[in-house]
Scaffold this active site. Sequence first.
Site, PDB file in Angstrom:
ATOM      1  N   ASN A   1       6.740   8.127  31.378  1.00 21.04           N
ATOM      2  CA  ASN A   1       6.256   8.268  30.001  1.00 21.04           C
ATOM      3  C   ASN A   1       4.751   8.473  29.968  1.00 21.04           C
ATOM      4  O   ASN A   1       4.032   8.057  30.884  1.00 21.04           O
ATOM      5  CB  ASN A   1       6.599   7.019  29.169  1.00 21.04           C
ATOM      6  CG  ASN A   1       8.085   6.838  28.962  1.00 21.04           C
ATOM      7  OD1 ASN A   1       8.757   7.724  28.434  1.00 21.04           O
ATOM      8  ND2 ASN A   1       8.617   5.696  29.374  1.00 21.04           N
ATOM      9  N   VAL A   2       4.302   9.110  28.870  1.00 23.92           N
ATOM     10  CA  VAL A   2       2.878   9.177  28.556  1.00 23.92           C
ATOM     11  C   VAL A   2       2.666   8.316  27.314  1.00 23.92           C
ATOM     12  O   VAL A   2       3.340   8.506  26.302  1.00 23.92           O
ATOM     13  CB  VAL A   2       2.407  10.615  28.277  1.00 23.92           C
ATOM     14  CG1 VAL A   2       0.892  10.639  28.037  1.00 23.92           C
ATOM     15  CG2 VAL A   2       2.773  11.544  29.425  1.00 23.92           C
ATOM     16  N   VAL A   3       1.742   7.368  27.402  1.00 23.81           N
ATOM     17  CA  VAL A   3       1.443   6.479  26.283  1.00 23.81           C
ATOM     18  C   VAL A   3       0.074   6.836  25.723  1.00 23.81           C
ATOM     19  O   VAL A   3      -0.908   6.956  26.466  1.00 23.81           O
ATOM     20  CB  VAL A   3       1.465   5.002  26.709  1.00 23.81           C
ATOM     21  CG1 VAL A   3       1.147   4.099  25.524  1.00 23.81           C
ATOM     22  CG2 VAL A   3       2.825   4.638  27.311  1.00 23.81           C
TER      23      VAL A   3
ATOM     24  N   ASP B   1      -3.472   4.038  38.069  1.00 26.46           N
ATOM     25  CA  ASP B   1      -2.816   2.914  37.399  1.00 26.46           C
ATOM     26  C   ASP B   1      -2.978   1.616  38.189  1.00 26.46           C
ATOM     27  O   ASP B   1      -3.110   0.529  37.615  1.00 26.46           O
ATOM     28  CB  ASP B   1      -1.334   3.214  37.162  1.00 26.46           C
ATOM     29  CG  ASP B   1      -0.579   3.548  38.446  1.00 26.46           C
ATOM     30  OD1 ASP B   1      -1.196   4.044  39.413  1.00 26.46           O
ATOM     31  OD2 ASP B   1       0.647   3.330  38.477  1.00 26.46           O
TER      32      ASP B   1
ATOM     33  N   GLY C   1       2.123   8.284  32.989  1.00 25.20           N
ATOM     34  CA  GLY C   1       2.881   7.830  34.142  1.00 25.20           C
ATOM     35  C   GLY C   1       3.955   8.827  34.535  1.00 25.20           C
ATOM     36  O   GLY C   1       4.110   9.886  33.919  1.00 25.20           O
ATOM     37  N   ASN C   2       4.727   8.483  35.534  1.00 26.17           N
ATOM     38  CA  ASN C   2       5.777   9.380  36.004  1.00 26.17           C
ATOM     39  C   ASN C   2       6.931   9.502  35.014  1.00 26.17           C
ATOM     40  O   ASN C   2       7.628  10.518  35.000  1.00 26.17           O
ATOM     41  CB  ASN C   2       6.315   8.894  37.351  1.00 26.17           C
ATOM     42  CG  ASN C   2       5.326   9.109  38.468  1.00 26.17           C
ATOM     43  OD1 ASN C   2       4.972  10.229  38.786  1.00 26.17           O
ATOM     44  ND2 ASN C   2       4.864   8.016  39.070  1.00 26.17           N
TER      45      ASN C   2
ATOM     46  N   GLY D   1      -3.587   5.538  43.323  1.00 25.34           N
ATOM     47  CA  GLY D   1      -3.198   5.843  41.954  1.00 25.34           C
ATOM     48  C   GLY D   1      -4.088   5.116  40.960  1.00 25.34           C
ATOM     49  O   GLY D   1      -4.375   3.924  41.120  1.00 25.34           O
TER      50      GLY D   1
END
Length: 277
Positions: free
Chosen positions: A11-13, A109, A8-9, A107
């Site tokens: 965090n990266v999970v 997401d 994501g803008n 997007g």
Amino acid sequence: MLLVIDAGNTNVVFAVHDGRSWVGRWRISTDDRRTADEYAVWLLGLMERAGLGPDCVTQAIIGTVVPAALYDLRRFCRCWLHVEPLVANHELDWQMDVLVDTPAELGADRLLNGLAARQLYGGGPLVVVDFGTATTFDVVDAQGRYCGGAIAPGVNLSMDALHQAAARLPRVSVGRPVEAIGRSTSVAMRSGLFWGYVGLVEGIVRRIAGEMDAEPRVVATGGLAPLFSEGTTLFDEVAPDLTLEGLRMLAAQNRDRFITDFSGQQAHDASGHPDNA
């Protein structure tokens, strides 16, 4: 096991699913300059502490709204895990119609949230509210079709803008105030941010429901979903990890797209010719 990467803008999970449940989940701040080797140093150590070696990952899928981060996330999967990752995009099999003008601009997401909510909560009509860097509203109609939605600035973006644009206003944390009437500047700001967003969410969902001519099931997701669910009775479900579930489901629906023989890709990487795709 499946490695799911949600970039994501903010965090990266990274999360690992063993076919039955999530067995590990780790989060790092988004930085599109971070290299594949940096991801490896950080993630492989955490996986090892959880009893997971790199060889346990047999498939990977990436969903990202940060195109510049995709190259090194792919390289990490290829060079350190020796798997070719699937990348979530509109060309995959979503098993639902997507009724937007330009699917390529959507997007990943947002589609992932719609997919997961549709499968977890029984088709539609549904509205998914995702409290992220932006606050997004995604709509699935009674026929199970993704219909688009709305995008608003996220609560943290609004807080930062307020602090930066008004010289005397401090930076405050997002939280639920005890009272709406703030008797100090910081409490007044928290009240405006929290209750302002509650009002924004309730108002947009009410308008969406009016246009759908139906009463949708409303699902909250994102890191701040539990907090905002305390301030309203709007939400029927709170599912902070909905996007991860969407990636897992998308991978299952597109098993035939995974590359099982990785030798050709390894040879390509060793040749020194980078893949910019």
